[in-house]
Design a protein around this motif. Structure first.
Motif, PDB file in Angstrom:
ATOM      1  N   GLU A  50     -89.103 -36.260 -10.071  1.00 22.06           N
ATOM      2  CA  GLU A  50     -87.950 -36.798 -10.805  1.00 22.06           C
ATOM      3  C   GLU A  50     -86.755 -36.990  -9.871  1.00 22.06           C
ATOM      4  O   GLU A  50     -86.044 -37.993  -9.957  1.00 22.06           O
ATOM      5  CB  GLU A  50     -87.570 -35.882 -11.964  1.00 22.06           C
ATOM      6  CG  GLU A  50     -88.558 -35.906 -13.106  1.00 22.06           C
ATOM      7  CD  GLU A  50     -88.654 -37.266 -13.777  1.00 22.06           C
ATOM      8  OE1 GLU A  50     -87.609 -37.865 -14.092  1.00 22.06           O
ATOM      9  OE2 GLU A  50     -89.789 -37.736 -13.978  1.00 22.06           O
ATOM     10  N   ARG A  51     -86.558 -36.041  -8.973  1.00 25.90           N
ATOM     11  CA  ARG A  51     -85.474 -36.142  -8.004  1.00 25.90           C
ATOM     12  C   ARG A  51     -85.618 -37.421  -7.187  1.00 25.90           C
ATOM     13  O   ARG A  51     -84.661 -38.154  -6.954  1.00 25.90           O
ATOM     14  CB  ARG A  51     -85.487 -34.922  -7.084  1.00 25.90           C
ATOM     15  CG  ARG A  51     -84.389 -34.929  -6.057  1.00 25.90           C
ATOM     16  CD  ARG A  51     -84.665 -33.929  -4.931  1.00 25.90           C
ATOM     17  NE  ARG A  51     -83.547 -33.853  -4.022  1.00 25.90           N
ATOM     18  CZ  ARG A  51     -83.261 -34.762  -3.098  1.00 25.90           C
ATOM     19  NH1 ARG A  51     -84.005 -35.849  -2.975  1.00 25.90           N
ATOM     20  NH2 ARG A  51     -82.225 -34.614  -2.301  1.00 25.90           N
ATOM     21  N   TYR A  54     -84.546 -40.555  -9.092  1.00 25.00           N
ATOM     22  CA  TYR A  54     -83.093 -40.714  -9.171  1.00 25.00           C
ATOM     23  C   TYR A  54     -82.486 -41.019  -7.808  1.00 25.00           C
ATOM     24  O   TYR A  54     -81.499 -41.756  -7.711  1.00 25.00           O
ATOM     25  CB  TYR A  54     -82.441 -39.481  -9.808  1.00 25.00           C
ATOM     26  CG  TYR A  54     -82.639 -39.463 -11.294  1.00 25.00           C
ATOM     27  CD1 TYR A  54     -81.956 -40.346 -12.109  1.00 25.00           C
ATOM     28  CD2 TYR A  54     -83.526 -38.578 -11.897  1.00 25.00           C
ATOM     29  CE1 TYR A  54     -82.140 -40.361 -13.480  1.00 25.00           C
ATOM     30  CE2 TYR A  54     -83.727 -38.587 -13.270  1.00 25.00           C
ATOM     31  CZ  TYR A  54     -83.034 -39.470 -14.043  1.00 25.00           C
ATOM     32  OH  TYR A  54     -83.220 -39.491 -15.393  1.00 25.00           O
ATOM     33  N   GLU A  55     -83.072 -40.504  -6.772  1.00 28.83           N
ATOM     34  CA  GLU A  55     -82.582 -40.802  -5.426  1.00 28.83           C
ATOM     35  C   GLU A  55     -82.744 -42.299  -5.132  1.00 28.83           C
ATOM     36  O   GLU A  55     -81.847 -42.930  -4.567  1.00 28.83           O
ATOM     37  CB  GLU A  55     -83.349 -39.965  -4.410  1.00 28.83           C
ATOM     38  CG  GLU A  55     -82.742 -39.955  -3.027  1.00 28.83           C
ATOM     39  CD  GLU A  55     -83.424 -38.924  -2.145  1.00 28.83           C
ATOM     40  OE1 GLU A  55     -82.691 -38.235  -1.417  1.00 28.83           O
ATOM     41  OE2 GLU A  55     -84.670 -38.831  -2.158  1.00 28.83           O
ATOM     42  N   LYS A  57     -82.830 -44.669  -7.396  1.00 24.70           N
ATOM     43  CA  LYS A  57     -81.854 -45.365  -8.235  1.00 24.70           C
ATOM     44  C   LYS A  57     -80.474 -45.325  -7.585  1.00 24.70           C
ATOM     45  O   LYS A  57     -79.742 -46.321  -7.610  1.00 24.70           O
ATOM     46  CB  LYS A  57     -81.796 -44.751  -9.622  1.00 24.70           C
ATOM     47  CG  LYS A  57     -82.978 -45.095 -10.486  1.00 24.70           C
ATOM     48  CD  LYS A  57     -82.844 -44.498 -11.874  1.00 24.70           C
ATOM     49  CE  LYS A  57     -84.064 -44.839 -12.711  1.00 24.70           C
ATOM     50  NZ  LYS A  57     -83.967 -44.282 -14.065  1.00 24.70           N
ATOM     51  N   ALA A  58     -80.120 -44.192  -7.014  1.00 27.02           N
ATOM     52  CA  ALA A  58     -78.808 -44.055  -6.366  1.00 27.02           C
ATOM     53  C   ALA A  58     -78.693 -45.008  -5.187  1.00 27.02           C
ATOM     54  O   ALA A  58     -77.626 -45.573  -4.934  1.00 27.02           O
ATOM     55  CB  ALA A  58     -78.583 -42.618  -5.914  1.00 27.02           C
ATOM     56  N   SER A  66     -74.757 -45.345  -9.405  1.00 23.62           N
ATOM     57  CA  SER A  66     -75.160 -44.579  -8.221  1.00 23.62           C
ATOM     58  C   SER A  66     -74.650 -43.143  -8.305  1.00 23.62           C
ATOM     59  O   SER A  66     -75.392 -42.194  -8.007  1.00 23.62           O
ATOM     60  CB  SER A  66     -74.631 -45.248  -6.952  1.00 23.62           C
ATOM     61  OG  SER A  66     -74.965 -44.487  -5.818  1.00 23.62           O
ATOM     62  N   ALA A  69     -76.710 -41.241 -10.819  1.00 23.03           N
ATOM     63  CA  ALA A  69     -78.037 -40.934 -10.277  1.00 23.03           C
ATOM     64  C   ALA A  69     -77.944 -39.794  -9.263  1.00 23.03           C
ATOM     65  O   ALA A  69     -78.799 -38.900  -9.249  1.00 23.03           O
ATOM     66  CB  ALA A  69     -78.648 -42.181  -9.647  1.00 23.03           C
ATOM     67  N   SER A  72     -77.838 -36.568 -10.928  1.00 25.17           N
ATOM     68  CA  SER A  72     -79.180 -36.140 -11.345  1.00 25.17           C
ATOM     69  C   SER A  72     -79.966 -35.579 -10.169  1.00 25.17           C
ATOM     70  O   SER A  72     -80.728 -34.620 -10.328  1.00 25.17           O
ATOM     71  CB  SER A  72     -79.936 -37.317 -11.975  1.00 25.17           C
ATOM     72  OG  SER A  72     -79.298 -37.720 -13.163  1.00 25.17           O
ATOM     73  N   VAL A  73     -79.783 -36.150  -8.987  1.00 29.12           N
ATOM     74  CA  VAL A  73     -80.441 -35.632  -7.777  1.00 29.12           C
ATOM     75  C   VAL A  73     -79.964 -34.207  -7.509  1.00 29.12           C
ATOM     76  O   VAL A  73     -80.770 -33.302  -7.267  1.00 29.12           O
ATOM     77  CB  VAL A  73     -80.163 -36.541  -6.553  1.00 29.12           C
ATOM     78  CG1 VAL A  73     -80.591 -35.866  -5.256  1.00 29.12           C
ATOM     79  CG2 VAL A  73     -80.867 -37.885  -6.715  1.00 29.12           C
TER      80      VAL A  73
END
Length: 90
Positions: A50-51, A54-55, A57-58, A66, A69, A72-73
């Motif tokens: 999952e990390r 999101y990474e 996406k960022a 960004s 995201a 979330s990371v």
């Protein structure tokens, strides 16, 4: 019980076929530890997956998206660290 749990049980040397009529099986202490460690490691790996999502996406967006995201990371990093510390897993 799903297939992944069965795979982890097999890796821990647990015989799923030894379950009683209700599907409950008894584990010897050494098997309990190994089975628990495998489940904990599986949970950590899911957090890492999952990390990574999101990474990516960022990296793909600018500004607010960004920043969200990356939040979330950082949360995933905190969850991974907390799980490791709580259960004493490297």
């Amino acid at each position: 019980m799903n297939d992944r749990i069965k795979e982890l049980a097999d890796q821990a040397g647990v015989s799923i076929t030894a379950a009683d009529k209700k599907g409950v099986f008894t584990l010897l202490p050494d098997k309990q530890k190994k089975f628990a460690e495998l489940i904990i490691r599986e949970c950590i790996e899911k957090c890492r997956e999952e990390r990574h999502i999101y990474e990516k996406k960022a990296e793909a967006y600018d500004g607010f998206v960004s920043d969200m995201a990356m939040g979330s990371v950082r949360s995933a990093d905190n969850i991974i660290t907390t799980i490791k510390e709580h259960f004493g897993v490297e």
